[in-house]
Structures are given as structure tokens and as C-alpha cells.
Motif scaffolding. Structure first.
Motif, PDB file in Angstrom:
ATOM      1  N   ARG A   1       0.758  -1.159   0.280  1.00  0.00           N
ATOM      2  CA  ARG A   1      -0.427  -0.210   0.117  1.00  0.00           C
ATOM      3  C   ARG A   1       1.027   1.535   0.219  1.00  0.00           C
ATOM      4  O   ARG A   1       0.817   2.320  -0.471  1.00  0.00           O
ATOM      5  CB  ARG A   1      -0.663  -0.309   1.235  1.00  0.00           C
ATOM      6  N   VAL A   2       1.980   1.113   0.614  1.00  0.00           N
ATOM      7  CA  VAL A   2       2.990   2.557   0.950  1.00  0.00           C
ATOM      8  C   VAL A   2       3.630   2.701  -0.343  1.00  0.00           C
ATOM      9  O   VAL A   2       4.131   3.792  -1.479  1.00  0.00           O
ATOM     10  CB  VAL A   2       3.680   2.792   1.696  1.00  0.00           C
ATOM     11  N   ARG A   3       3.385   1.058  -1.655  1.00  0.00           N
ATOM     12  CA  ARG A   3       3.620   1.411  -2.300  1.00  0.00           C
ATOM     13  C   ARG A   3       2.950   1.979  -3.739  1.00  0.00           C
ATOM     14  O   ARG A   3       3.539   1.929  -4.785  1.00  0.00           O
ATOM     15  CB  ARG A   3       4.783   0.308  -3.165  1.00  0.00           C
ATOM     16  N   GLY A   4       1.957   2.222  -3.478  1.00  0.00           N
ATOM     17  CA  GLY A   4       1.058   2.644  -3.558  1.00  0.00           C
ATOM     18  C   GLY A   4       1.029   1.229  -5.210  1.00  0.00           C
ATOM     19  O   GLY A   4       0.632   1.831  -6.296  1.00  0.00           O
ATOM     20  N   VAL A   5       0.935   0.265  -4.472  1.00  0.00           N
ATOM     21  CA  VAL A   5       0.433  -0.878  -6.077  1.00  0.00           C
ATOM     22  C   VAL A   5      -1.060  -0.721  -5.650  1.00  0.00           C
ATOM     23  O   VAL A   5      -2.238  -0.228  -5.249  1.00  0.00           O
ATOM     24  CB  VAL A   5       0.843  -2.125  -5.314  1.00  0.00           C
ATOM     25  N   SER A   6      -2.052  -0.873  -6.898  1.00  0.00           N
ATOM     26  CA  SER A   6      -3.217  -1.422  -7.848  1.00  0.00           C
ATOM     27  C   SER A   6      -3.750  -2.345  -5.937  1.00  0.00           C
ATOM     28  O   SER A   6      -3.359  -3.055  -5.694  1.00  0.00           O
ATOM     29  CB  SER A   6      -3.426  -1.379  -8.281  1.00  0.00           C
ATOM     30  N   ARG A   7      -5.132  -1.873  -5.946  1.00  0.00           N
ATOM     31  CA  ARG A   7      -6.457  -2.210  -4.685  1.00  0.00           C
ATOM     32  C   ARG A   7      -5.883  -4.100  -5.545  1.00  0.00           C
ATOM     33  O   ARG A   7      -5.590  -5.443  -4.908  1.00  0.00           O
ATOM     34  CB  ARG A   7      -7.205  -1.852  -4.893  1.00  0.00           C
ATOM     35  N   PRO A   8      -6.513  -4.126  -6.922  1.00  0.00           N
ATOM     36  CA  PRO A   8      -6.086  -6.392  -7.077  1.00  0.00           C
ATOM     37  C   PRO A   8      -5.397  -6.431  -7.099  1.00  0.00           C
ATOM     38  O   PRO A   8      -5.354  -8.011  -6.634  1.00  0.00           O
ATOM     39  CB  PRO A   8      -6.845  -5.879  -8.784  1.00  0.00           C
ATOM     40  N   GLU A   9      -3.760  -6.064  -7.619  1.00  0.00           N
ATOM     41  CA  GLU A   9      -2.668  -6.062  -7.827  1.00  0.00           C
ATOM     42  C   GLU A   9      -2.629  -6.382  -6.125  1.00  0.00           C
ATOM     43  O   GLU A   9      -1.499  -7.646  -6.110  1.00  0.00           O
ATOM     44  CB  GLU A   9      -2.032  -5.433  -8.343  1.00  0.00           C
ATOM     45  N   ARG A  10      -2.346  -5.930  -5.171  1.00  0.00           N
ATOM     46  CA  ARG A  10      -1.931  -6.059  -3.915  1.00  0.00           C
ATOM     47  C   ARG A  10      -3.139  -7.415  -2.848  1.00  0.00           C
ATOM     48  O   ARG A  10      -2.135  -7.891  -2.606  1.00  0.00           O
ATOM     49  CB  ARG A  10      -2.943  -4.698  -3.346  1.00  0.00           C
ATOM     50  N   ALA A  11      -4.197  -6.926  -4.198  1.00  0.00           N
ATOM     51  CA  ALA A  11      -5.273  -7.924  -3.381  1.00  0.00           C
ATOM     52  C   ALA A  11      -4.134  -9.651  -3.724  1.00  0.00           C
ATOM     53  O   ALA A  11      -4.220 -10.886  -3.090  1.00  0.00           O
ATOM     54  CB  ALA A  11      -7.019  -8.473  -3.938  1.00  0.00           C
TER      55      ALA A  11
END
Lengths: 392, 244
Positions: free
Chosen positions: A123-133
Motif C-alpha cells: 500500500r505504501v508503494r502505491g500498488v493498485s488494489r487488485p494487484e495488492r489483493a
């Protein structure tokens, strides 16, 4: 606890630039950190290569956690520099910091769910929500934590919390994973499981790892190379076997499980062997002297490993071991499946002034009828002994 | 006992008939104290965070000053603001004396140390390793500070609620700088004083009950926050709980 998850294969990371074969991933040079005028860290040189797990092994107070923070680029050294892929880097260099990830000795999990914690770095790297999930789900699966994904972190046990902290770092698929005493606060069964998780995952989901520990068990189980840290300095770096077979200092020998025979002096040299006379007059034949040997007459300590001491009945026939002592059993201390046998030579016997510790199996102890007061023949090959110049 | 019964009956009538006198006074009280707390939060939270996290010379002194602020007598603050806003005072030209703005100013001065002090305790209760750990996961300094504040969020909530409770029930400052003018600066506490003096115990009691109800709600929220806070503290000790 559920069935252990099958490790997912490491996804290829296209954004990783190739390294020249000889170039270390991370290199520290003349690194110094002082607190109140005292040098807590004074490391001349330390390297970790891509694909490698390096353990930094040292007792409490050796400066391990300070070194951890320096290498993780969250604390500024007073002198020296750290190179990442050959380029000097500073704390606050975000581009490089974001290629590292650290797990603390007592990880603080952020209030919230396991899933939120594992996703924090992304999240702190700004990774998009779907990619993060997706990446969070992967990391949870690597550690068998899927069932806990929605659980609040305060409901976790110690072992689970530590695995969440590891998942949180691994989800970033860091180029360099740094772990500070990851097993120190875990009880023995949980520790074994955590060590297995680390062994399986550190190489597949990080490009290299640095494991900081006071526990030789962790270091020997996980590391390709071990750097021994003593009072802020690296006193030896080498493969685990090298540390055991050729310790550079009495400290390294003792810390990696060897025992020391103190206060001898070199009484002769022949055929590459060193003769050492102990205080009580007993002579030892030693095959190796540390760091270029020791001079005739020099005061030395001699290291041996308890498992190299062979015990036989007092009237046993000749064997090939160069060092044979008739000693009396003074104590038997069970140590898991093994028994530590304390042996002492008395003034009238052959080996006056010799005190040895032998490590034998329980069965072996039974067969020999070991009991305090019994005399046994202790044998040590010259090759199992190593002499060190005694510190002045 | 008759005086209590009579007052209680009158209070019930006023409360349940939706009397506009009580309603307007309650409205102004909430508006003045609410705004004052908002200002107090804007000052107190940054100060509390800076003092709680920062290390600078004179820090101990600032902490002591903030804690002294807890015991700041409202009449002294009232006096200070009165002098500030009086015609001869440095801000006299603004003509703010006996206006709700003056009351907000006085109560904001009272609320700020509360908010700062509880914020300070809340951010200090979070281990500073949280920021290091956030940094170790790639957070910037600002993101790491944010993670720290997020861990202290229940305490920050408590700071706001406690600040509100403190100013809502004070009478000295609003009386001095507001003047208790009907329809303009009369709030619950000043109205209770006035109605009691007039012998209208029913009205005073009705206002008192409303004030108590608000105070009770505030404290209920505070207690819930504090209980929740305990749970949050446990979670940070996750690795040290062998029985879990």
C-alpha cells in the motif's frame, strides 16, 4: 493448525537488473556506528551476494540489531558506506529502501486484520488494489495463513504473529530480506516450524537474505555463509563447515559449540603437528594452529568439539587417536537424546589437569556403563584439535 | 423535599415539551464548545504529536506546561481573554467581547492543553519501533508517522472527547467573556447559574439534566475508547503471549 501449504513458485521479476557475477548485491565498507563515544559497530567489510542467505551470528550485545538497522538503511552510520548493486546508498534513498524489507525481532503488527498487515508495504508503494489483493493472497498462502486473512492481529498466537510479519515482508518480494532474531521469541516447536518456513521461502521469494541471530542453530540450519559478530566486529566469515572445522578465534570456536582447553604452551612442532603442554604436564598433539600458527613457547588455548571425543573402556586396546587420556567421570548431563559427560583427570592418573566434555548417545553411555566415579579412556584425534594463541 | 419534586416536575415538562428556551441554549452550548474543541484539536494534536514523538531541548518544560494546562482555572482563562478583547486590550478593536466568538476563543484555550496532553500520552504509548518497522517495509517518513498515529487513533479519539467534556461543563470562562446574554451568549452552564439565582429551580434542573446526559454520553464514549485501547495494546504484544 492446517495442512502446510505447497510453496508457490517464485514469479519471475522482470524489473530486476542482472548483476555482474562478481558483484555483491549489498556491500558494507568500514561501517561504524557509535553510541556515546563507544563503537557499537565497526565492520570493515561485509557482503551478501544474490541468491545467498547470509547469517550474522553473535551473542547478545554484539551490535546485531544496530547492524540490522544500518543494513536496512533506516539508521545512518557514523562512518563508512553501504553499496547496493555497486552504488553507494544512504538512509532515505527511497528507490533502494523499497527493494529491501525487514522483519524485526518483536514485530509490531499494525492494528487491523492479517490481510491489512500483509498488504501494508504494497500500500505504501502505491500498488493498485487488485494487484495488492493478489500478492497478499499469495504471501498468505506461502505461510499457510489463508484461514487467518480476516482475523484481527490481536487474536494471533506468537508463532502466527511472527509468520504474519514474515508474510508482510515476503509479499514485497524484496531483493534483500533482512531478519532480526526471527525465532528468538518463539517456543521450541513453533521455532522449528518457523525455521522450516524461512528455509523454504527466503530463497524463493527474496533475491538474497540476511539473517541476524544469536542462535547457532538458526545460522547453521539456514545460512550459506555465516559472519560471526563479536563486540561490533566481524571476526570470521565462512561457510558453516568452515566455522566448525577451522574457527578463527576461540570465541568463534566456543560460540559454535566447541569447548576449550585453556592454558597450554607450545612445547614442540613436528611433521606439521603442534605439541601443546597443558598446565598439569599433559601433552596434546594438535593438527592445526589458527591464523598462521603459533610460536614455540607461546601460550595457547586448544579447542575441540565434545562430539569428537571418543570414549572407550579404561582397558581398551590401542587406537589410532594421538591423544588418549584416562579420565574419571564427574557428571552426566542429559541433553536431549545425547548425554554430556564431564571428565576430569586426577593428580595420580595419566592425564593430570585435563578436563574434557564428551557428547555421547544415551545408548553409548549405557554400553560403557558411564557413571560418576568410573574411569574411561577419552580419545581425541589430532585433527579434531585446534590451537589458538591465547589473548594477552 | 417539595422543592425537589416541584423542580423535577417542571424539568420533565420543559424537556418533553421541547421548550425552545432549553433547546436554543443547548444548541449554542454544543456549537460554542464544539467549535472550541475543533480549534483545540487543530492546535493540540500537532503539539501533542510533536512533543510526544520529537526530541528537542526544552521538551520536558513543554510537557510540564501542557500538564499544567490541565489544571488551568477557567476564570483565569476568562480573565485573560477578557483583557485581550476588552476595549483597552490589544484586540479590543475587533469588538468580540460578549460574543460567541470570544467564548470559542476562551474554551479553545482551555481545550488545547487537554487535547495536547492526552495526544502526547497516546502517541507515547505506541512503541516507536512502529515507525522504524513501517520504514523497514518501505514507508516514507510521513507514511511511517501516519502508521504511528493510526496505532494511537483510539487515544486521539479520547483526547477529542475529553477536551469536549472539559469545555462543555465549564462556566467561569464563558460567563466572563460571553456575559450570559439571552439569545446571544447564554449557554447551559451560565443559564443554570442564572436560573438558580432567580429561584427557577425547575428550569435549572432541566438544563442540569441535559448537561449530565451529554456528559454521560461523552464519558461512555471515552470509556469505550479506553476499553478498545486496551485491546489494541494487547495486539502489539502478540508475539509475547505464550497462552494465546
Amino acid at each position: 493448525m492446517g495442512v502446510m501449504a505447497t510453496p508457490a513458485p517464485a514469479p519471475a521479476r522482470a524489473d530486476r537488473p542482472p548483476l555482474a557475477p562478481s558483484q555483491p548485491l549489498l556491500r558494507a565498507e568500514s561501517l561504524q556506528r557509535r553510541y556515546g563515544g563507544r563503537a557499537v559497530i565497526d565492520v570493515a567489510e561485509l557482503e551478501v551476494a544474490a541468491g545467498e542467505v547470509l547469517a550474522i551470528l553473535g551473542p547478545n550485545g554484539a551490535g546485531k540489531s544496530t547492524l540490522f538497522r544500518l543494513l536496512l538503511l533506516i539508521e545512518k552510520p557514523d562512518a563508512g558506506r553501504i553499496l547496493f548493486e555497486g552504488r553507494a546508498v544512504q538512509p532515505g534513498d527511497r528507490a533502494v529502501s523499497r527493494r529491501l524489507a525487514g522483519v524485526f525481532q518483536r514485530p509490531h503488527l499494525f492494528t487491523g486484520s492479517v490481510r491489512e498487515n500483509v498488504g501494508y508495504g504494497l500500500r505504501v508503494r502505491g500498488v493498485s488494489r487488485p494487484e495488492r489483493a493478489r500478492r497478499v493472497a499469495d504471501a498468505l498462502a506461502w505461510l499457510g495463513l489463508e484461514a487467518h486473512a480476516g482475523a484481527p492481529v490481536h487474536a494471533l498466537s506468537g508463532g502466527e504473529a511472527q509468520r504474519v510479519a514474515l508474510a508482510r515482508a515476503l509479499a514485497l518480494e524484496p531483493e534483500l530480506l533482512l531478519l532480526d532474531e526471527p525465532t528468538a521469541n518463539l517456543d521450541i516447536t513453533v521455532r522449528r516450524r518457523f525455521r522450516e518456513d524461512l528455509e523454504r521461502l527466503a530463497r524463493t521469494h527474496a533475491r538474497a537474505a540476511i539473517l541476524i541471530t544469536h542462535d547457532p542453530g538458526d545460522a547453521f540450519a539456514l545460512a550459506d555463509r555465516i559472519a560471526v559478530l563479536h563486540e561490533g566486529r566481524i571476526v570470521q566469515v565462512g561457510a558453516p563447515d568452515e566455522l566448525v572445522l577451522h574457527p578463527a578465534t576461540p570465541f568463534v570456536a566456543a560460540f559454535t559449540g566447541a569447548e576449550l582447553l585453556l592454558d597450554g604452551s607450545v612445547s614442540g612442532k613436528e611433521d606439521g603437528l603442534v605439541l601443546v603442554e597443558l598446565k598439569g604436564g599433559t601433552r596434546l598433539v594438535v593438527a592445526e594452529a589458527a591464523q598462521g600458527g603459533v610460536a614455540l613457547g607461546a601460550r595457547v588455548h586448544v579447542a575441540y568439539r565434545p562430539e569428537d571425543v571418543l570414549l572407550a573402556a579404561a582397558d581398551a586396546a590401542e587406537t589410532s587417536a594421538q591423544n588418549r587420556f584416562l579420565l574419571r567421570v564427574t557428571a552426566l548431563n542429559p541433553a536431549g537424546g545425547l548425554v554430556r559427560v564431564r571428565l576430569q583427570g586426577d593428580a595420580t592418573s595419566l592425564a593430570a589437569g585435563v578436563a574434557l566434555t564428551a557428547l555421547v548417545t544415551r545408548r553409548g553411555a549405557d554400553t560403557l556403563g558411564l557413571a560418576p566415579g568410573r574411569d574411561v579412556l577419552a580419545q581425541l584425534k589430532a585433527t579434531a584439535l585446534r590451537a589458538f594463541a591465547a589473548p594477552r | 423535599m417539595d422543592v425537589f419534586l416541584e423542580a423535577a416536575r417542571e424539568a420533565a415538562r420543559l424537556l418533553f415539551s421541547g421548550d425552545s428556551y432549553v433547546r436554543d441554549i443547548l444548541g449554542l452550548s454544543l456549537r460554542v464548545s464544539g467549535t472550541a474543541v475543533l480549534v483545540g484539536v487543530l492546535i493540540g494534536i500537532p503539539v501533542g504529536v510533536a512533543v510526544g514523538i520529537g526530541r528537542f531541548p526544552g521538551r520536558q518544560l513543554v510537557v510540564a506546561l501542557i500538564h499544567t494546562g490541565f489544571a488551568l482555572p477557567p476564570v483565569v482563562v476568562g480573565l485573560f481573554v477578557y483583557m485581550l478583547l476588552s476595549r483597552e486590550g490589544p484586540a479590543g478593536a475587533l469588538e468580540l467581547l460578549f460574543t460567541p466568538t470570544a467564548m470559542v476563543l476562551a474554551q479553545a484555550l482551555l481545550a488545547s492543553p487537554y487535547v495536547a496532553g492526552i495526544t502526547l500520552a497516546a502517541v507515547q504509548a505506541v512503541p516507536s519501533d512502529v515507525r522504524l518497522e513501517a520504514r523497514a517495509l518501505g514507508a516514507t517518513r510521513v507514511q511511517a508517522l501516519w502508521a504511528h498515529l493510526r496505532e494511537a487513533r483510539l487515544g486521539l479519539g479520547a483526547a477529542v472527547v475529553a477536551g469536549f467534556g472539559a469545555v462543555l461543563s465549564e462556566v467561569g470562562a464563558v460567563m466572563m467573556v460571553g456575559g450570559n446574554i439571552l439569545g446571544e451568549t447564554r449557554v447551559m452552564t451560565t443559564a443554570i447559574v442564572l436560573e438558580t439565582r432567580r429561584g427557577r429551580y425547575g428550569t435549572a434542573l432541566a438544563l442540569g439534566l441535559v448537561l449530565l446526559a451529554v456528559a454521560f454520553t461523552v464519558n461512555l464514549i471515552l470509556t469505550r475508547l479506553q476499553q478498545g485501547r486496551q485491546a489494541a495494546v494487547w495486539s502489539t504484544a502478540g508475539v509475547e503471549r505464550p497462552w494465546a
